[in-house]
Motif scaffolding. Structure first.
Motif, short mmCIF file in Angstrom:
data_model
loop_
_atom_site.label_atom_id
_atom_site.label_comp_id
_atom_site.label_asym_id
_atom_site.label_seq_id
_atom_site.Cartn_x
_atom_site.Cartn_y
_atom_site.Cartn_z
N GLY A 197 0.76 -1.24 0.00
CA GLY A 197 0.00 0.00 0.00
C GLY A 197 0.79 1.28 0.00
N VAL A 198 2.02 1.25 -0.54
CA VAL A 198 2.85 2.46 -0.51
C VAL A 198 2.25 3.60 -1.33
N LEU A 199 1.41 3.27 -2.31
CA LEU A 199 0.80 4.31 -3.14
C LEU A 199 -0.56 4.78 -2.58
N GLU A 200 -0.91 4.32 -1.38
CA GLU A 200 -2.16 4.71 -0.73
C GLU A 200 -1.87 5.47 0.56
N ASP A 205 -0.86 10.55 -6.76
CA ASP A 205 -1.38 10.93 -8.07
C ASP A 205 -0.36 10.75 -9.19
N ALA A 206 0.92 10.88 -8.87
CA ALA A 206 1.99 10.70 -9.87
C ALA A 206 3.26 10.33 -9.14
N ASN A 350 6.72 5.25 -19.34
CA ASN A 350 6.51 6.66 -19.00
C ASN A 350 5.20 7.15 -19.61
N ASP A 351 4.26 7.48 -18.74
CA ASP A 351 2.95 7.94 -19.18
C ASP A 351 3.13 9.11 -20.16
N LYS A 389 0.26 1.39 -11.56
CA LYS A 389 -0.84 1.84 -10.70
C LYS A 389 -1.15 3.32 -10.87
N VAL A 390 -0.12 4.15 -11.08
CA VAL A 390 -0.32 5.59 -11.22
C VAL A 390 0.59 6.10 -12.34
N PRO A 391 0.26 7.22 -12.96
CA PRO A 391 1.15 7.78 -13.98
C PRO A 391 2.54 8.05 -13.40
#
Length: 442
Positions: A197-200, A205-206, A350-351, A389-391
């Motif tokens: 859950g490091v991105l939560e 957002d980026a 890379n988004d 998971k995220v840009p």
């Protein structure tokens, strides 16, 4: 504006000696103001960033064993007044910097682990560490520059803390273990960090990351929209036959000869089956294990290797071709082949929209002439798990002394790997600028 830097001065990177920057009274800081302030603060951190890098270089730790490194990182982040979480994905460290105003959340990531390589650079701070790895005594070295990544992100944290009032949002600093992997069967790295859950909490957002590049001159940044680094897949092929005395091969189903034919057959996947004008593909057999004696045909031989692709369609085609080739050749010899393919890291992607948005930030950090689009790389990076998971945007920063022929430099993952530390300040500027500009909607 009085007593403030001009944009031209920023791009010329002559900001440090002129004193502090400011915004026009009553108005928010412009991009030029922020860039100038970042450059000034990054220059002030130069000596400390190099000291961190040398300390980490002298004391490298393998994946999932980065306890000393994590303690150093966590201790300094706490001194900066950040909210710090340790023990993430075993030895990872995560810290939060909440800006002066509400806004989005941006993550900055650095990897911390070294490699089982015995250093030969002769540097005063060269690693003399040795440890046990896979049952062997080995040297340990930061042979891919992760020590510089940690030092640059610590420097960026210093800069951003001092610019807290200019942050409309939150910065999450991710210090990740085990990017290079760990012992077989032990999960780690970005995959585990994402799973934990490091991105939560708060939701990111980026995400941005850097990698030092020992074959690119200091002062330069490079990137690639879309597929920048290859996926990394590990394949294992167990060729099973029938054992017999080496003097009577007609009594055997020889898995050694069959494995040799499979190795040659796998090479035709790249040379004859992959549409190389679309994207590069690499397929390498790195290990062959089988047999215990010169005059005994074994019952089984195991092949292990890596597959590298730059788009998912090609990856699936190659996987299917590996299975088809191995099982077909084995069947033709009266043997069997069991094929297992595991994805170690996805494509570092890379988004495109985020990349377009942030290129001006890269140009502000390094100067437009020093930012280039690079060719795709068949090496892999588990930073890709965050990008799933995220840009995200992953950028290379130069670490080669100016005027050096890249052909004469030691590649990454080798005992002579060398980084020119004068390039680290640009990494600090780049990370801080990306975070500031993203949060400010630039």
């Amino acid at each position: 504006m009085k007593n403030c830097y001009s944009l031209a001065a920023v791009l010329a990177l002559t900001l440090v000696a002129a004193g502090p920057v400011c915004a026009q009274k009553g108005k928010p800081a412009t991009s030029a103001d922020l860039t100038a302030r970042v450059a000034q603060l990054a220059e002030q951190e130069k000596t400390q960033v190099i000291a961190w890098r040398r300390d980490l270089h002298e004391h490298p730790e393998l994946g999932n064993q980065e306890t000393r490194t994590a303690a150093l990182v966590a201790d300094h982040l706490r001194k900066l007044g950040l909210e710090v979480q340790t023990g993430v994905a075993r030895t990872g460290v995560v810290a939060l910097l909440k800006g002066g105003r509400p806004g989005p959340v941006v993550a900055l990531r650095a990897d911390m682990d070294g490699l089982p390589v015995t250093e030969t650079t002769g540097l005063p701070f060269a690693s003399k560490v040795r440890t046990d790895y896979n049952g062997q005594q080995v040297g340990v070295m930061h042979a891919c520059g992760h020590d510089t990544h940690v030092a640059m992100l610590l420097g960026a944290a210093e800069v951003l803390v001092k610019m807290k009032k200019d942050l409309p949002g939150t910065v999450k600093f991710i210090f990740q273990p085990a990017e290079e992997g760990s012992l077989p069967g032990i999960e780690g790295g970005a995959r585990l960090m994402v799973k934990e859950g490091v991105l939560e909490n708060p939701k990111v957002d980026a995400v941005f990351g850097l990698h030092i590049q020992a074959q690119t001159e200091v002062g330069r940044l490079s990137y690639r929209p879309g597929g920048e680094m290859a996926s990394s897949d590990v394949f294992s092929i167990k060729v099973k036959g029938k054992s017999a005395h080496g003097a009577y091969p007609w009594l055997a189903v020889d898995p050694v000869v069959t494995a040799a034919q499979i190795i040659l057959g796998l090479q035709t996947i790249v040379s004859r089956q992959a549409e190389l004008t679309e994207d590069a593909v690499v397929l390498t057999v790195g290990m062959v294990h089988g047999g215990v004696r010169n005059n005994i045909i074994p019952e089984q031989v195991e092949l292990t290797g890596t597959i590298r692709c730059l788009n998912k369609d090609m990856q699936q085609k190659v996987w299917a071709a590996v299975r088809r080739t191995a099982t077909g050749i084995a069947e033709s010899a009266g043997a069997t082949a069991e094929v297992d393919i595991t994805n170690y890291a996805p494509i570092t992607y890379n988004d495109p929209a985020l990349t377009r948005r942030m290129v001006p930030s890269l140009e502000r950090a390094a100067g437009p002439a020093n930012v280039t689009i690079q060719k795709a790389v068949t090496g892999a990076e588990d930073f890709a798990f965050y990008q799933e998971k995220v840009p995200g945007l992953f950028v290379f920063v130069g670490g080669m002394p100016k005027g050096t022929d890249p052909a004469t430099t030691a590649p990454h993952h080798t005992a002579g790997f060398f980084v020119d530390e004068s390039g680290l300040t640009l990494g600090v500027r780049t990370l801080a600028t990306l975070a500031l500009d993203y949060l400010n909607g630039k």
